[in-house]
Design a protein around this motif. Sequence first.
Motif, PDB file in Angstrom:
ATOM      1  N   PRO A   9     -14.645  47.311 -23.044  1.00 56.58           N
ATOM      2  CA  PRO A   9     -15.915  47.053 -23.595  1.00 56.58           C
ATOM      3  C   PRO A   9     -16.657  47.828 -23.135  1.00 56.58           C
ATOM      4  N   HIS A  10     -17.441  48.591 -23.593  1.00 53.35           N
ATOM      5  CA  HIS A  10     -18.278  49.639 -23.258  1.00 53.35           C
ATOM      6  C   HIS A  10     -19.183  49.949 -24.180  1.00 53.35           C
ATOM      7  N   PHE A  11     -20.269  50.003 -23.864  1.00 55.36           N
ATOM      8  CA  PHE A  11     -22.025  50.495 -24.734  1.00 55.36           C
ATOM      9  C   PHE A  11     -21.987  51.849 -25.005  1.00 55.36           C
ATOM     10  N   PRO A  12     -21.981  52.688 -25.895  1.00 55.48           N
ATOM     11  CA  PRO A  12     -22.219  52.724 -26.892  1.00 55.48           C
ATOM     12  C   PRO A  12     -20.845  51.195 -27.532  1.00 55.48           C
ATOM     13  N   TYR A  13     -21.104  50.463 -28.710  1.00 54.01           N
ATOM     14  CA  TYR A  13     -19.725  49.092 -29.360  1.00 54.01           C
ATOM     15  C   TYR A  13     -19.545  50.335 -30.266  1.00 54.01           C
ATOM     16  N   ALA A  14     -18.860  50.671 -30.243  1.00 54.89           N
ATOM     17  CA  ALA A  14     -18.171  50.706 -31.612  1.00 54.89           C
ATOM     18  C   ALA A  14     -16.496  50.599 -31.580  1.00 54.89           C
ATOM     19  N   PRO A  15     -16.132  49.351 -32.659  1.00 59.79           N
ATOM     20  CA  PRO A  15     -14.853  48.613 -31.732  1.00 59.79           C
ATOM     21  C   PRO A  15     -13.722  49.563 -33.345  1.00 59.79           C
ATOM     22  N   PRO A  16     -12.381  49.835 -33.324  1.00 55.14           N
ATOM     23  CA  PRO A  16     -11.667  50.548 -34.503  1.00 55.14           C
ATOM     24  C   PRO A  16     -11.133  49.537 -35.510  1.00 55.14           C
ATOM     25  N   HIS A  62     -17.775  44.667 -14.692  1.00 50.90           N
ATOM     26  CA  HIS A  62     -18.477  44.140 -14.832  1.00 50.90           C
ATOM     27  C   HIS A  62     -18.581  43.913 -16.117  1.00 50.90           C
ATOM     28  N   GLY A  63     -19.690  42.372 -15.916  1.00 51.62           N
ATOM     29  CA  GLY A  63     -19.850  42.346 -17.587  1.00 51.62           C
ATOM     30  C   GLY A  63     -21.140  43.235 -17.616  1.00 51.62           C
ATOM     31  N   GLU A  64     -21.244  42.108 -19.337  1.00 52.64           N
ATOM     32  CA  GLU A  64     -22.187  42.496 -20.019  1.00 52.64           C
ATOM     33  C   GLU A  64     -23.640  41.615 -20.195  1.00 52.64           C
ATOM     34  N   GLY A  65     -25.238  42.434 -19.800  1.00 54.59           N
ATOM     35  CA  GLY A  65     -25.648  41.179 -20.266  1.00 54.59           C
ATOM     36  C   GLY A  65     -25.901  40.840 -21.322  1.00 54.59           C
ATOM     37  N   LEU A  66     -25.833  41.727 -22.604  1.00 49.41           N
ATOM     38  CA  LEU A  66     -26.258  41.530 -23.665  1.00 49.41           C
ATOM     39  C   LEU A  66     -27.481  40.399 -23.970  1.00 49.41           C
ATOM     40  N   GLY A  67     -28.335  40.847 -23.633  1.00 47.14           N
ATOM     41  CA  GLY A  67     -29.784  40.064 -23.575  1.00 47.14           C
ATOM     42  C   GLY A  67     -30.127  38.871 -22.383  1.00 47.14           C
ATOM     43  N   ASP A  68     -29.283  38.975 -21.834  1.00 37.43           N
ATOM     44  CA  ASP A  68     -29.137  37.223 -20.986  1.00 37.43           C
ATOM     45  C   ASP A  68     -29.917  37.579 -19.628  1.00 37.43           C
ATOM     46  N   HIS A  69     -31.301  37.198 -19.669  1.00 37.92           N
ATOM     47  CA  HIS A  69     -32.498  37.567 -18.494  1.00 37.92           C
ATOM     48  C   HIS A  69     -32.998  38.353 -18.653  1.00 37.92           C
ATOM     49  N   GLY A  70     -32.819  38.975 -20.042  1.00 37.70           N
ATOM     50  CA  GLY A  70     -33.403  40.219 -20.725  1.00 37.70           C
ATOM     51  C   GLY A  70     -32.966  41.059 -19.763  1.00 37.70           C
ATOM     52  N   GLU A  71     -31.141  41.818 -19.849  1.00 36.59           N
ATOM     53  CA  GLU A  71     -30.344  42.941 -19.419  1.00 36.59           C
ATOM     54  C   GLU A  71     -30.119  43.230 -20.682  1.00 36.59           C
ATOM     55  N   SER A  72     -29.932  43.964 -21.036  1.00 41.57           N
ATOM     56  CA  SER A  72     -28.879  44.545 -22.545  1.00 41.57           C
ATOM     57  C   SER A  72     -27.742  44.799 -21.789  1.00 41.57           C
ATOM     58  N   LEU A  73     -27.680  45.574 -20.879  1.00 42.01           N
ATOM     59  CA  LEU A  73     -26.245  46.448 -20.166  1.00 42.01           C
ATOM     60  C   LEU A  73     -25.478  45.609 -18.995  1.00 42.01           C
ATOM     61  N   HIS A  74     -25.713  46.049 -18.045  1.00 45.77           N
ATOM     62  CA  HIS A  74     -25.699  46.001 -16.544  1.00 45.77           C
ATOM     63  C   HIS A  74     -26.552  46.563 -15.827  1.00 45.77           C
ATOM     64  N   SER A  81     -23.920  36.992 -16.396  1.00 47.35           N
ATOM     65  CA  SER A  81     -23.181  37.401 -17.205  1.00 47.35           C
ATOM     66  C   SER A  81     -22.453  39.204 -17.362  1.00 47.35           C
ATOM     67  N   THR A  82     -23.530  38.991 -15.903  1.00 51.29           N
ATOM     68  CA  THR A  82     -22.589  40.651 -15.772  1.00 51.29           C
ATOM     69  C   THR A  82     -21.316  40.379 -14.366  1.00 51.29           C
ATOM     70  N   MET A  83     -21.619  39.485 -13.745  1.00 51.47           N
ATOM     71  CA  MET A  83     -21.485  39.756 -12.187  1.00 51.47           C
ATOM     72  C   MET A  83     -20.115  38.552 -12.352  1.00 51.47           C
ATOM     73  N   HIS A  84     -19.982  37.622 -13.367  1.00 52.21           N
ATOM     74  CA  HIS A  84     -18.749  36.624 -13.613  1.00 52.21           C
ATOM     75  C   HIS A  84     -17.706  37.338 -14.255  1.00 52.21           C
ATOM     76  N   VAL A  85     -16.587  38.186 -13.981  1.00 53.06           N
ATOM     77  CA  VAL A  85     -15.187  39.079 -14.735  1.00 53.06           C
ATOM     78  C   VAL A  85     -14.703  38.077 -14.608  1.00 53.06           C
ATOM     79  N   PRO A  86     -13.611  38.631 -15.099  1.00 54.54           N
ATOM     80  CA  PRO A  86     -11.896  38.268 -15.250  1.00 54.54           C
ATOM     81  C   PRO A  86     -11.018  38.112 -14.344  1.00 54.54           C
ATOM     82  N   LEU A  87     -10.733  37.663 -13.919  1.00 51.09           N
ATOM     83  CA  LEU A  87      -9.988  37.770 -13.104  1.00 51.09           C
ATOM     84  C   LEU A  87      -8.322  37.739 -13.207  1.00 51.09           C
TER      85      LEU A  87
END
Length: 496
Positions: A9-16, A62-74, A81-87
């Motif tokens: 998942p990455h901007f621009p978001y256009a899932p199939p 990286h994660g995606e801000g999606l508006g968290d603390h005003g950050e849309s992307l990363h 929202s951007t630093m805590h990633v799946p492992l």
Amino acid sequence: LLWVHYFDPHFPYAPPEPVKTRYADKPYLGEVAAMDEQLGRLVRAFDERAPGPAAIIVVGDHGEGLGDHGESLHGALLYQSTMHVPLVLVGPGIAPGPSDEPVSARRVFHTVLDWAGVDSALSLRGAGEPVVLGEAMKPFLEYGWQPQIMGVAGTTKAIFAGRTEVYDLRADPNEGRDLGSGAVLPAGLRQALDEYPVPSPESARASENLTDEARQKLASLGYVSSTATPAVRRDAPRPVEMVHLLEPIEEASTLFVREEYAKAIPVLERILREDRFNLDAALRLATAHSMLGHDEQARTAFRRAAEISPRSPDVRVYLALHYARGKDWQQAAPMLERIVAEMPERLPAIEALAGIRERQGRPAEAVDLWLRAQALRDPAAPELVHLGDLAMAAGRTDVAIAAFERARAAQGASFRRDLELGVLYLAARRIADARDALDRVPASHPDYPMALFKRAQVGVLLNEPDRARRIQLARDHADATTRELIARERLFVGVK
């Protein structure tokens, strides 16, 4: 070892489809679901076909801000929202179940070495880290805002960007309550932040030695870097306080790279109204006016940039480029000469000085400068053709041949310099190569009579059986230039 990178998942978001419809109001999660499905296919195939012991690592960069603390992307801030990633680790020595222990994604490398039997140091199969560190330096390196570093120890997280923010991730996972700089930090966390090496903008500046095509591709993916080293100052704003400017900054950068200068100008002016020390925006504004031929507005913008950073080499470079593309191009020559002497890898300055040397009628110096420029980045085929033409005019046969050969390899059937290449091969005594090049010149070529004349010379030098016919062919199709050359050509004397 199989390494797979899922860009989504990455901007621009256009899932199939069908996840596009299923997540119509949350397209980012739609891309996560689509990636999860593809990842499942990969793992199933891996399980079916990979013999022997196997290990699987799944990690996000990286994660995606999606508006968290005003950050849309990363890339701009350091919140979870951007630093805590799946492992996810699956393999020998890994107990099943979740773990809340903070670890660095850098240790994935060491874990692969461990499983391969190379080195177990820092493997995720071993002990944890007392402090996990991270950084977000883009706002500092590109806009001159405060540098940002973070450390996590247990459930305590500290972010330093001009001042220290502290969060209890267990009680406040969304980082909504800053405990302040007076909070007691775990042992080692304060020291790790204090000792963190912050790069200088000069040492970490993004490479500007890219082709226009590469810049366009990066812009289409949303990766656009600044063009100037920022003016760094103690009272620089904190990135979280300037996050509202990130979207217009990206918009202006993308428009600029796409050469939509008229559209970029009002966006750049808005940025400078709210961040008056943004050197990159000031220089882009000046350059946009310059590219549109707005000489007075460009000079005003360059003066503003010089006020922001009086000793900035970037201001000197882009001002010189402004003069080079205008009616005062002669004024740019001494400026560019000094810049190239002081900064021998500053590609735009080298290219601009090469163009000036051409206009001054100094082709030999222009060739040397273009060679320097092309050593710094891969040239496009038209640039190679231009270098070949210039080198040929300057009598640099070896350089011209090399340039034309590279251009032909890149252009294939669309290459249009076979006549020149044949002449050059002939001058270099590469007679067989000259024959092949001249045989590729079509009859529709405007200088086809010259090609026939040169091909006749080659026929005689190679003692070809049809050399007399080729001489006659050259005579039959001669023009005013080649008719005289044929009459004086000693190679043709006595050939029957």
